[in-house]
Design a protein around this motif. Sequence first.
Motif: not given
Length: 142
Positions: A22, A67, A69-70, A72, A82
């Motif tokens: 991420t 994966k 993390h989001d 957006s 984020k």
Amino acid sequence: MSVATTAAALSLSADEKATLRTAAYGAVSLLAAVDGTGQPGKIAAHGSMALYAGTGPVGHVLAEKAKVHDLSGKSVAEIADKVFPALTEAVALLAERNPAEAENFRAIVLLALESGAHARKGGATPVMADMTARIAAALSTK
């Protein structure tokens, strides 16, 4: 050394690996988001290719198709909210577990940003240079 052995050398959980991804891919996303041309795909593609080309245990983590993390957001600020905590957490985690890999992570992310900026016709804009400096500062926090 096999991929499993290399990744195990850091002893990272799935969530910790997701934080590293991420942070790294989020940094590239931030750079692409501030491009201003309305076509950030080239920056994102070149930056992502540089992340995928990373070496060492961190390189293995970043190359996993797993994966993230989001990331957006409706604005650069929402994405930054984020990404910057993930950058700080990733560096702190790696510095604690393997300081050499913390430095490797920093180098890989900064190379990805440079690769993304060079992909843009005309080079980096002042806004892109500022974002790169902000990301570099986040990567340097101890």
